[in-house]
Every structure is written in C-alpha cells, then in structure tokens.
Design a protein around this motif. Structure first.
Motif, PDB file in Angstrom:
ATOM      1  N   THR A  57      66.579   0.011  47.735  1.00 40.78           N
ATOM      2  CA  THR A  57      67.309  -1.234  47.555  1.00 40.78           C
ATOM      3  C   THR A  57      66.628  -2.072  46.482  1.00 40.78           C
ATOM      4  OG1 THR A  57      67.866  -1.222  49.902  1.00 40.78           O
ATOM      5  CG2 THR A  57      68.170  -3.295  48.730  1.00 40.78           C
TER       6      THR A  57
ATOM      7  N   LYS B 142      62.568  -4.248  40.807  1.00 44.77           N
ATOM      8  CA  LYS B 142      61.692  -3.792  41.884  1.00 44.77           C
ATOM      9  C   LYS B 142      62.573  -3.197  42.970  1.00 44.77           C
ATOM     10  CE  LYS B 142      58.143  -7.045  40.715  1.00 44.77           C
ATOM     11  NZ  LYS B 142      56.788  -7.341  41.088  1.00 44.77           N
TER      12      LYS B 142
ATOM     13  N   GLU C  15      65.195  -5.068  45.108  1.00 45.72           N
ATOM     14  CA  GLU C  15      64.669  -6.292  45.731  1.00 45.72           C
ATOM     15  C   GLU C  15      64.596  -7.453  44.743  1.00 45.72           C
ATOM     16  OE1 GLU C  15      63.361  -6.728  49.076  1.00 45.72           O
ATOM     17  OE2 GLU C  15      64.569  -4.939  49.382  1.00 45.72           O
TER      18      GLU C  15
ATOM     19  N   LYS D 230      62.736  -1.383  46.766  1.00 46.12           N
ATOM     20  CA  LYS D 230      62.131  -1.042  48.065  1.00 46.12           C
ATOM     21  C   LYS D 230      62.536   0.391  48.353  1.00 46.12           C
ATOM     22  CE  LYS D 230      60.344  -2.197  52.182  1.00 46.12           C
ATOM     23  NZ  LYS D 230      58.990  -2.646  52.369  1.00 46.12           N
TER      24      LYS D 230
ATOM     25  N   GLU E 297      70.503  -7.801  42.574  1.00 43.93           N
ATOM     26  CA  GLU E 297      69.618  -7.739  43.735  1.00 43.93           C
ATOM     27  C   GLU E 297      70.431  -7.334  44.958  1.00 43.93           C
ATOM     28  OE1 GLU E 297      67.236 -11.235  44.313  1.00 43.93           O
ATOM     29  OE2 GLU E 297      66.597 -11.247  42.230  1.00 43.93           O
ATOM     30  N   GLY E 298      69.835  -6.507  45.801  1.00 42.48           N
ATOM     31  CA  GLY E 298      70.510  -6.042  47.003  1.00 42.48           C
ATOM     32  C   GLY E 298      71.293  -4.757  46.815  1.00 42.48           C
TER      33      GLY E 298
ATOM     34  N   THR F 111      53.312  -2.509  50.150  1.00 40.75           N
ATOM     35  CA  THR F 111      54.589  -3.212  50.267  1.00 40.75           C
ATOM     36  C   THR F 111      55.774  -2.261  50.329  1.00 40.75           C
ATOM     37  OG1 THR F 111      54.840  -3.383  47.864  1.00 40.75           O
ATOM     38  CG2 THR F 111      53.721  -5.219  48.980  1.00 40.75           C
TER      39      THR F 111
ATOM     40  N   ILE G 292      57.191  -1.134  47.700  1.00 36.96           N
ATOM     41  CA  ILE G 292      58.036  -1.520  46.564  1.00 36.96           C
ATOM     42  C   ILE G 292      57.529  -0.866  45.285  1.00 36.96           C
ATOM     43  CG2 ILE G 292      58.755  -3.461  45.095  1.00 36.96           C
ATOM     44  CD1 ILE G 292      58.906  -5.152  47.603  1.00 36.96           C
TER      45      ILE G 292
END
Length: 157
Positions: free
Chosen positions: A106, A133, A108, A135, A77-78, A51, A53
């Motif tokens: 980033t 998490k 996630e 990325k 997030e983001g 993934t 991640i």
C-alpha cells in the motif's frame, strides 16, 4: 569505634546497590536494518525492517539516461499496488518512462516536493528525489530483486 564503622558501612551499601541496579537495567540497544534492492527497470527500494516500509526511487543510472526531468506522475496515497504494476511516470527533455512497483503493498506516502521541483530526481534520485513509500504486504518479494552488485553488473551488460 563500632558505631562509626556501622554508619560508614550503612552509607556505602546503598550507593553500591544503586550502582549495580542501574547497570543491570540499562535498556537494550535496537538496530534498524535497511535493505536496498534494485529492479532491472532501474527502480530502487530501501526497505526499513522496523517499519515494514520501503522507499521507492529511481536509480542514478536511470536519471542520467533520462536527462533533465520536467514532470513526475506519482500514485495516490492509499493505492494498493502489486509487484510490477505501473505506479507513475517520469518525463524528461529526452524521453518519457513508466515507473513500476518493485514490491506489492500500500502506498503510504508520496514525495509532494517532486510536483513543484521534478529536478530533484536529477539532483538526488535515491535520497531527496524519492518517489513514494510502500508498506510491503510481502517482504519476501525483496529477495527476488537485485543486490547492488547484481544491479551494477546488469547496467554494465
């Protein structure tokens, strides 16, 4: 007698052909590799190569040093983070400690359960008490982090 023999052969042939076809077209098994690395600041990351991640947590050593955790601040997030950036904080009855991003990428997802139950960091710091998490933008950064053996040696020194 020839007619009986031909019928028997004709019936047996499709069964053999089918058995060969199904054996030849079985899907390949895929494996996911999860790499776990550590920072000298006692954060851990479990990276899933399928993934891209990484799941960030604090180590058991960190939670035992902190004592009973009463509050956890997490990133949104983001959020784009760089390796070494402050991404949150943990407050306990003994002390407060910043959390740093072990890798760049980033955010996630965040562990929403920690806002209502910060003690998850004490009960299960590297499993149910995960922080966020990420990325990864550069998976090669994992190689800069400590292996489990190197982390244990760091904690003992």
């Amino acid at each position: 007698m020839q007619a009986i023999f031909r019928t028997t052969v004709a019936r047996a042939r499709p069964a053999r052909t089918f058995a060969l076809r199904t054996a030849a077209f079985r899907p390949a098994q895929f494996r996911t590799v999860v790499t776990k690395r550590y920072t000298t600041d006692h954060e851990a990351i479990a990276f899933d190569d399928s993934t891209g991640i990484g799941t960030v947590s604090i180590t058991d050593y960190a939670q035992s040093s902190l004592g009973d955790v009463v509050f956890v601040e997490l990133p949104s997030e983001g959020t784009e983070v760089a390796q070494g950036d402050q991404i949150g904080a943990v407050e306990s009855v003994k002390a407060a400690s910043d959390i740093y991003a072990p890798v760049s990428g980033t955010v996630e997802a965040i562990n929403e359960a920690l806002s209502s139950e910060p003690s998850l960091l004490n009960k299960s710091p590297e499993d149910k008490g995960w922080l966020c998490k990420i990325k990864l933008s550069s998976p090669a950064e994992l190689e800069e982090l400590l292996t489990e053996e190197a982390y244990k040696a760091h904690c003992e020194s």
